[in-house]
Write an enzyme that holds these catalytic residues in place. Structure first.
Site, short mmCIF file in Angstrom:
data_model
loop_
_atom_site.label_atom_id
_atom_site.label_comp_id
_atom_site.label_asym_id
_atom_site.label_seq_id
_atom_site.Cartn_x
_atom_site.Cartn_y
_atom_site.Cartn_z
N HIS A 1 0.83 -1.20 0.12
CA HIS A 1 0.01 0.00 -0.16
C HIS A 1 0.85 1.29 0.01
O HIS A 1 1.88 1.35 0.78
CB HIS A 1 -0.95 0.11 1.22
CG HIS A 1 -1.98 -1.14 1.39
ND1 HIS A 1 -1.42 -2.35 1.80
CD2 HIS A 1 -3.27 -1.09 0.87
CE1 HIS A 1 -2.65 -3.15 1.40
NE2 HIS A 1 -3.55 -2.64 1.24
N LYS B 1 -1.33 -7.83 -4.45
CA LYS B 1 -2.19 -6.74 -4.30
C LYS B 1 -1.34 -5.43 -4.19
O LYS B 1 -0.53 -5.51 -3.10
CB LYS B 1 -3.13 -6.98 -3.13
CG LYS B 1 -3.94 -5.72 -2.92
CD LYS B 1 -4.63 -5.73 -1.52
CE LYS B 1 -5.49 -4.31 -1.42
NZ LYS B 1 -6.04 -4.25 -0.04
N LYS C 1 -14.71 22.53 -21.32
CA LYS C 1 -15.23 22.56 -22.44
C LYS C 1 -14.14 23.13 -23.70
O LYS C 1 -14.24 22.69 -24.90
CB LYS C 1 -16.51 23.25 -22.72
CG LYS C 1 -17.42 22.45 -21.68
CD LYS C 1 -18.85 23.49 -21.44
CE LYS C 1 -19.81 22.66 -20.71
NZ LYS C 1 -20.79 21.84 -21.46
N ASP D 1 -24.77 21.36 -26.27
CA ASP D 1 -25.40 22.12 -25.08
C ASP D 1 -26.29 23.16 -25.51
O ASP D 1 -27.53 23.14 -24.91
CB ASP D 1 -24.38 22.91 -24.22
CG ASP D 1 -23.42 21.92 -23.43
OD1 ASP D 1 -23.94 20.95 -23.15
OD2 ASP D 1 -22.48 22.45 -22.96
#
Length: 508
Positions: A120, A147, A291, A329
């Protein structure tokens, strides 16, 4: 598989959580015995393992690896040995002590549980080379399952984890923690991950960014994800509020379309697109503030989007991988405003738009504002752009042949009554729902007020506009109209409009 972490202070509570995990559809449970208060291996382990309704992973995570146990290491490992003897299906041991652990179980039964060796990193996600080295070290210990959990500081970090899973020759659990790592927790099903983790309840998770079991199964259709599933998503920052995944994933399932739609918390659009360049990443919606950045990354841009200067939708052409940008849009927003004014789109029936000749005030100068300003001008409205940064307002107004003003002057703007107002900023969006871009007194001069925000549906702006007698148009209407168009661009199939409308109503 989906594993539900079980974290409680008593064995009785844990057994209750295990039963809930089974009811919700988990495949196995991770019993986090480091969370138990007054834990007695002799008293609790057999009960937890034997009475679990699902296969079990026993994890006794120490504080030095992000867990709760802060005691003697030999005692901890002895407890894991005991769990093995009692028939746990999997044991999780940390890489740091894995060699020591394996050397102590070499003489034990060949029917031993599978051992997950875990690493981890709560700071960052290392390079692909470093991740590969960690995986090799884990395999060298004799691990049955690898893992590796890292922390995603950018959404592109998840790509290195997915790459690890896709190329691993042994069962591998790979995930990137945090909101920017969500993509790794869901797409592990596409790339061959051994399992993912799903929390029993929202807000109660064993690691940052963990989705709920219910979201994995019902929102992201986790069981339907396959190696050839097409990936779509909404690119924005922030993005946690977005209802788009609810709409598109529900509609994809209804249409039997093999695709998934994810919330994508993106900091840099170009980096994201360059990193996730595989042909299976096929389509995106764009929202605040990306955008315009999205448009700059397109290989081709639809003329309307080019005129607006922003995109709301991007499609990857299957033939050559080119990215095509569209702006839908303005279709959704203008149609919703025209309907609110009691008319219909002039594009559809040749009649004059009810916006023609009206004074149309647009708040904002970003992608959504550009779409509204362009759409209003196209319908014959007299457009005025108001924005906090006046230079941006002037620039947009000049491009569409309109007028501009600083946002600070909007409360005193009153050339005529019956004006139309459209908010295209994030002011008033959840969680800042007490904010509004204009005073209630000033709203009395408008006959219709539209708010592009749809979370919440009733923004303060719309509540106060209604109280002054103005007609209100919800951001949900703009959202729905553009969703119908985007669904068809993503899938090539007719949009299930009633289902999309019902799904949005359920989730707002």
């Amino acid at each position: 598989m989906i594993c539900a972490p079980v974290m409680a202070e008593t064995a009785e509570q844990m057994l209750g959580q295990m039963r809930k995990a089974k009811e919700l559809g988990a495949d196995l449970v991770e019993i986090r015995i480091d969370y138990l208060k007054s834990f007695s291996p002799q008293q609790h382990l057999e009960v937890l393992i034997k009475q679990s309704p699902l296969p079990t992973i026993i994890t006794y995570r120490p504080t030095w690896e992000g867990g709760q146990y802060d005691g003697d290491e030999s005692r901890r490992q002895a407890t894991l040995h005991q769990a093995m003897e009692l028939g746990a299906d999997y044991i999780d041991i940390e890489l740091k002590v894995a060699d020591e652990f394996f050397s102590s179980i070499q003489e034990r039964s060949p029917k031993r549980p599978k051992v997950i060796v875990s690493s981890h990193n709560y700071e960052n996600t290392p390079s692909a080379e470093e991740i590969g080295n960690i995986a090799a070290r884990i395999q060298a210990t004799g691990a049955d399952i690898v893992k590796i959990a890292t922390t995603a500081l950018d959404i592109t970090d998840s790509a290195r984890i997915l790459q690890l899973i896709a190329h691993s020759q042994v069962p591998t659990i790979g995930l990137a923690m945090g909101e920017r790592g969500l993509i790794s927790r869901i797409l592990c099903a596409k790339f061959g991950g051994f399992l993912t983790f799903g929390a029993l309840e929202s807000g109660i998770h064993s690691a940052p960014g963990q989705p709920t079991l219910r979201d994995l199964l019902d929102l992201y259709n986790f069981r339907q994800i396959e190696p050839d599933t097409k990936v779509h998503g909404v690119i924005g920052n922030p993005i946690g509020h977005s209802k788009s995944p609810h709409l598109y994933n529900t509609a994809f399932k209804k249409a039997a379309f093999n695709g998934i739609y994810l919330p994508l918390l993106v900091d840099n659009v170009a980096n994201f697109l360059n990193t996730y360049s595989s042909p299976d990443f096929t389509g995106y919606s764009y929202t605040i503030p990306h955008k315009m950045a999205g448009l700059e990354c397109c290989d081709e841009v639809d003329p309307i989007a080019k005129a607006i200067g922003a995109i709301s939708c991007m499609i990857k052409k299957p033939s050559d991988g080119k990215l095509i940008g569209y702006n839908v849009d303005y279709l959704g927003a203008i149609a919703a405003i025209e309907e609110g004014l009691g008319g219909s789109s002039s594009a559809s029936n040749g009649s004059v738009s009810p916006l023609a000749g009206r004074l149309f005030v647009v708040i904002g100068a970003g992608g959504a504002a550009k779409a509204l300003a362009y759409g209003g001008k196209e319908k014959g409205a007299r457009v005025v752009v108001a924005n906090r940064t006046y230079e941006k307002a002037k620039d947009l107004a000049r491009k569409i042949g309109g007028e501009s003003m600083p946002l600070t002057e909007l409360n005193d703007f009153h050339p005529e009554d019956g004006m139309i107002l459209a908010n295209a900023t994030s002011v008033g969006m959840k969680p800042n729902t007490d904010a509004t871009p204009i005073s209630k007194e000033a709203l009395s001069r408008y006959s219709l007020v539209f708010d592009a925000i749809y979370t919440p549906k009733w923004t303060r702006l719309l509540r106060e506009a209604k109280e002054t007698g103005a007609k209100v148009v919800f951001g949900t209407e703009m959202f729905l109209n553009q969703a119908f168009v985007q669904f068809e661009k993503f899938t090539g199939l007719p949009a299930p409009k009633d289902l999309i409308r019902e799904t949005l109503a359920r989730n707002t």
